[in-house]
Write an enzyme that holds these catalytic residues in place. Structure first.
Site, mmCIF file in Angstrom:
data_model
loop_
_atom_site.group_PDB
_atom_site.id
_atom_site.type_symbol
_atom_site.label_atom_id
_atom_site.label_comp_id
_atom_site.label_asym_id
_atom_site.label_seq_id
_atom_site.Cartn_x
_atom_site.Cartn_y
_atom_site.Cartn_z
ATOM 1 N N ARG A 298 -10.089 14.698 18.296
ATOM 2 C CA ARG A 298 -10.236 15.743 17.249
ATOM 3 C C ARG A 298 -8.909 16.130 16.611
ATOM 4 O O ARG A 298 -8.761 17.222 16.077
ATOM 5 C CB ARG A 298 -10.928 16.997 17.796
ATOM 6 N N LYS B 208 -3.417 13.447 2.843
ATOM 7 C CA LYS B 208 -4.719 12.829 2.555
ATOM 8 C C LYS B 208 -4.805 11.546 3.362
ATOM 9 O O LYS B 208 -3.972 10.649 3.198
ATOM 10 C CB LYS B 208 -4.853 12.492 1.062
ATOM 11 N N GLU C 68 2.665 4.782 -9.585
ATOM 12 C CA GLU C 68 2.612 6.181 -9.102
ATOM 13 C C GLU C 68 3.837 6.959 -9.587
ATOM 14 O O GLU C 68 3.748 8.144 -9.893
ATOM 15 C CB GLU C 68 2.529 6.238 -7.566
ATOM 16 N N LYS D 280 5.760 15.736 -5.523
ATOM 17 C CA LYS D 280 4.524 15.739 -4.739
ATOM 18 C C LYS D 280 4.489 16.933 -3.788
ATOM 19 O O LYS D 280 3.456 17.586 -3.631
ATOM 20 C CB LYS D 280 4.385 14.414 -3.974
ATOM 21 N N GLU E 72 -6.696 20.512 -2.564
ATOM 22 C CA GLU E 72 -7.234 20.211 -3.890
ATOM 23 C C GLU E 72 -8.380 21.151 -4.262
ATOM 24 O O GLU E 72 -9.468 20.732 -4.611
ATOM 25 C CB GLU E 72 -7.712 18.740 -3.919
ATOM 26 N N ARG F 249 -3.554 20.124 -7.398
ATOM 27 C CA ARG F 249 -3.389 18.814 -6.755
ATOM 28 C C ARG F 249 -4.186 17.730 -7.485
ATOM 29 O O ARG F 249 -3.812 16.560 -7.475
ATOM 30 C CB ARG F 249 -3.788 18.892 -5.274
ATOM 31 N N ASN G 25 -4.344 12.970 -9.672
ATOM 32 C CA ASN G 25 -5.345 11.923 -9.909
ATOM 33 C C ASN G 25 -5.249 11.340 -11.310
ATOM 34 O O ASN G 25 -6.111 10.545 -11.707
ATOM 35 C CB ASN G 25 -6.763 12.488 -9.693
ATOM 36 N N HIS H 163 -6.269 7.856 -11.959
ATOM 37 C CA HIS H 163 -6.933 7.345 -10.756
ATOM 38 C C HIS H 163 -8.447 7.289 -10.877
ATOM 39 O O HIS H 163 -9.088 6.521 -10.160
ATOM 40 C CB HIS H 163 -6.550 8.190 -9.535
ATOM 41 N N HIS I 126 -9.384 3.843 -9.691
ATOM 42 C CA HIS I 126 -10.143 3.578 -8.463
ATOM 43 C C HIS I 126 -11.393 2.755 -8.762
ATOM 44 O O HIS I 126 -11.772 1.868 -7.987
ATOM 45 C CB HIS I 126 -10.563 4.899 -7.800
ATOM 46 N N HIS J 63 -3.421 -1.525 -5.390
ATOM 47 C CA HIS J 63 -3.770 -0.161 -5.815
ATOM 48 C C HIS J 63 -3.002 0.241 -7.074
ATOM 49 O O HIS J 63 -3.582 0.718 -8.058
ATOM 50 C CB HIS J 63 -3.467 0.795 -4.658
HETATM 51 P P1 NAD Z 1 -0.174 -1.732 1.325
HETATM 52 O O1 NAD Z 1 -0.029 -0.776 2.421
HETATM 53 O O2 NAD Z 1 -1.299 -2.682 1.379
HETATM 54 O O3 NAD Z 1 1.187 -2.519 1.156
HETATM 55 C C1 NAD Z 1 1.275 -3.540 0.193
HETATM 56 C C2 NAD Z 1 1.666 -4.871 0.846
HETATM 57 O O4 NAD Z 1 3.051 -4.836 1.204
HETATM 58 C C3 NAD Z 1 0.919 -5.186 2.124
HETATM 59 O O5 NAD Z 1 0.693 -6.571 2.169
HETATM 60 C C4 NAD Z 1 1.911 -4.801 3.215
HETATM 61 O O6 NAD Z 1 1.697 -5.517 4.402
HETATM 62 C C5 NAD Z 1 3.206 -5.163 2.568
HETATM 63 N N1 NAD Z 1 4.378 -4.407 3.007
HETATM 64 C C6 NAD Z 1 4.449 -3.090 3.248
HETATM 65 N N2 NAD Z 1 5.723 -2.718 3.461
HETATM 66 C C7 NAD Z 1 6.474 -3.847 3.377
HETATM 67 C C8 NAD Z 1 7.855 -4.098 3.463
HETATM 68 N N3 NAD Z 1 8.730 -3.107 3.635
HETATM 69 N N4 NAD Z 1 8.281 -5.376 3.341
HETATM 70 C C9 NAD Z 1 7.397 -6.371 3.102
HETATM 71 N N5 NAD Z 1 6.063 -6.182 2.962
HETATM 72 C C10 NAD Z 1 5.615 -4.933 3.095
HETATM 73 O O7 NAD Z 1 -0.316 -0.982 -0.076
HETATM 74 P P2 NAD Z 1 0.451 0.254 -0.738
HETATM 75 O O8 NAD Z 1 0.540 -0.104 -2.157
HETATM 76 O O9 NAD Z 1 1.628 0.671 0.004
HETATM 77 O O10 NAD Z 1 -0.609 1.424 -0.589
HETATM 78 C C11 NAD Z 1 -1.855 1.363 -1.238
HETATM 79 C C12 NAD Z 1 -2.827 2.227 -0.474
HETATM 80 O O11 NAD Z 1 -2.350 3.564 -0.476
HETATM 81 C C13 NAD Z 1 -4.206 2.252 -1.095
HETATM 82 O O12 NAD Z 1 -5.172 2.132 -0.102
HETATM 83 C C14 NAD Z 1 -4.269 3.618 -1.736
HETATM 84 O O13 NAD Z 1 -5.587 4.118 -1.824
HETATM 85 C C15 NAD Z 1 -3.421 4.425 -0.812
HETATM 86 N N6 NAD Z 1 -2.846 5.646 -1.406
HETATM 87 C C16 NAD Z 1 -3.066 6.808 -0.760
HETATM 88 C C17 NAD Z 1 -2.545 7.975 -1.253
HETATM 89 C C18 NAD Z 1 -2.705 9.251 -0.470
HETATM 90 O O14 NAD Z 1 -2.385 10.321 -1.002
HETATM 91 N N7 NAD Z 1 -3.141 9.213 0.765
HETATM 92 C C19 NAD Z 1 -1.788 7.956 -2.424
HETATM 93 C C20 NAD Z 1 -1.571 6.727 -3.070
HETATM 94 C C21 NAD Z 1 -2.122 5.566 -2.549
HETATM 95 N N1 GLY Z 2 -2.432 10.792 -4.148
HETATM 96 C C1 GLY Z 2 -3.146 11.957 -4.576
HETATM 97 C C2 GLY Z 2 -2.971 13.106 -3.680
HETATM 98 O O1 GLY Z 2 -2.278 13.021 -2.695
HETATM 99 O O2 GLY Z 2 -3.552 14.134 -3.909
#
Ligand code: NAD
Ligand code: GLY
Length: 357
Positions: free
Chosen positions: A123, A145, A187, A222, A232, A237, A241, A244, A248, A261
């Site tokens: 939890r 998030k 972003e 941020k 949000e 917040r 988006n 997005h 998305h 992404h």
């Molecule tokens: P990812 O985590 O898939 O990383 C992209 C690629 O780079 C992957 O293949 C990973 O293995 C590789 N990688 C990561 N770090 C590396 C490094 N230092 N050297 C070499 N390779 C590396 O993708 P991302 O673009 O980092 O994140 C996208 C995800 O984040 C999506 O799922 C999206 O929905 C989410 N996201 C969440 C929020 C939030 O607020 N929680 C905000 C924006 C995006």
């Molecule tokens: N990436 C959008 C948020 O964190 O609210």
């Protein structure tokens, strides 16, 4: 030189974000300062673990921690309930209890997945984020998030669970492939468009050898938004988006894994700017500036072949931003400002998606 942290002020859930070189080697000492339990799980992915996990493990062990390592396959498909469940089972097998904590070492996929595991395990246990992509350092690791994807929509299963600490080691960005490096700028450009037009100038004239200040500025933006509207609820917040809603839907319609992404967000930003021109009076030259900046980072500004407009529009209907049928759509009236509108119609969206062809 000591790295000055950006703070995310959230009362009892406040935490610090450090941005700088060499922070992976400081993981153990920083976690110790927080008084975290001796046992932890280091969650990473199959690309990042071979590059950085052994250094993270060494830093943790040197500070007296006992990490268990779990490596998920790299890629968006790992953001699933199955993967989260498998990691929890592995943690149970390893005898980790509620005093254990989670270290997320990787990009946004690892951060969202590991953060979600931390939110549900016993939890809720503590989580430290060590983001290794630009997306994760400027956005996903900050703000709490967490979540996984449902079959029919991004991030539809999740929880707010703030990390206890974020350590963004900018040295890790050196191993990012070009496509993943560029992806992060969607972003960054979003942050500039909604909050800080000066950031857009910095993005246009980027010094790749000196990324820390630009990442830090994004974290400040941020952090301010998250601390004003953690869950949000007020609309503040929701500004994050921007781009997005359509982004998305494009990501889901293309099939998870086809577009990164940030690439889907890039297309979403182009469409959101077009709607902003129509509904919020954005100067078309400013919309064109955003498109040109995205293009400068080789991000898509036209839909790739095989991504059907119909599929995008049906994916939109499953989005959380559809509130009882109405669309909460973020518009940008001038660069550096944004607001949430309920005036955007499905026809506006269909037209903007069609214009991406
Ligand atoms: P990812 O985590 O898939 O990383 C992209 C690629 O780079 C992957 O293949 C990973 O293995 C590789 N990688 C990561 N770090 C590396 C490094 N230092 N050297 C070499 N390779 C590396 O993708 P991302 O673009 O980092 O994140 C996208 C995800 O984040 C999506 O799922 C999206 O929905 C989410 N996201 C969440 C929020 C939030 O607020 N929680 C905000 C924006 C995006
Ligand atoms: N990436 C959008 C948020 O964190 O609210």
């Amino acid at each position: 030189m000591a790295i000055e942290a950006v703070s995310v002020p959230l009362g009892a859930r406040s935490y610090r974000v450090k941005v700088g070189p060499g922070l992976i080697d400081a993981l153990g000492a920083e976690a110790k300062e927080l008084g975290l339990g001796r046992r932890c799980v280091l969650i990473s992915d199959s690309n990042v673990a071979p590059l950085y996990a052994s250094r993270a493990v060494a830093a943790l062990r040197a500070a007296g921690f006992e990490p268990v390592e779990v490596t998920a396959p790299a890629g968006e498909k790992s953001k699933s309930l199955d993967q989260a469940g498998a990691i929890c089972e592995r943690m149970i097998e390893a005898g980790l209890d509620r005093k254990a904590w989670v270290l997320a070492l990787g990009g946004g996929v690892v951060g969202d997945l590991a953060g979600f595991v931390a939110a549900i395990y016993y939890r809720g246990v503590a989580c430290v984020q060590a983001p290794t992509t630009i997306v994760a350092q400027v956005d996903s690791a900050v703000g709490g998030k967490t979540g996984v994807n449902a079959r029919n929509g991004k991030n539809l299963i999740g929880a707010f669970h703030q990390p206890r600490l974020v350590l963004a080691d900018v040295d890790t960005l050196g191993s990012l492939p070009a496509r993943e490096f560029n992806e992060g700028f969607a972003e960054v450009i979003k942050h500039g468009a909604i909050r800080d037009r000066a950031l857009l100038d910095a993005v246009a004239n980027l010094d790749r050898a000196n990324l820390a200040p630009i990442i830090r500025r994004n974290v400040e933006i941020k952090a301010a938004i998250v601390s004003a509207d953690e869950e949000e609820r007020t609309g503040e917040r929701a500004l994050l988006n921007f781009g997005h809603t359509i982004g998305h839907a494009i990501e889901a319609a293309a099939g998870y894994g086809r577009l990164l992404h940030g690439e889907a967000v890039s297309l979403g930003l182009v469409a959101a700017c077009r709607i902003s021109v129509k509904r919020a009076g954005l100067d078309p030259a400013e919309a064109a500036r955003i498109t040109a900046l995205l293009d400068q980072y080789h991000l898509p500004v036209r839909l790739p072949e095989g991504v059907a407009a119909d599929a995008i529009l049906s994916a939109l209907k499953a989005d959380k931003k559809f509130e009882e049928g109405a669309i909460r759509f973020v518009l940008c009236p001038r660069l550096g400002e944004a607001f949430v509108s309920k005036e955007v119609t499905p026809a506006d969206i269909a037209e903007a998606v069609a214009a991406l062809r």
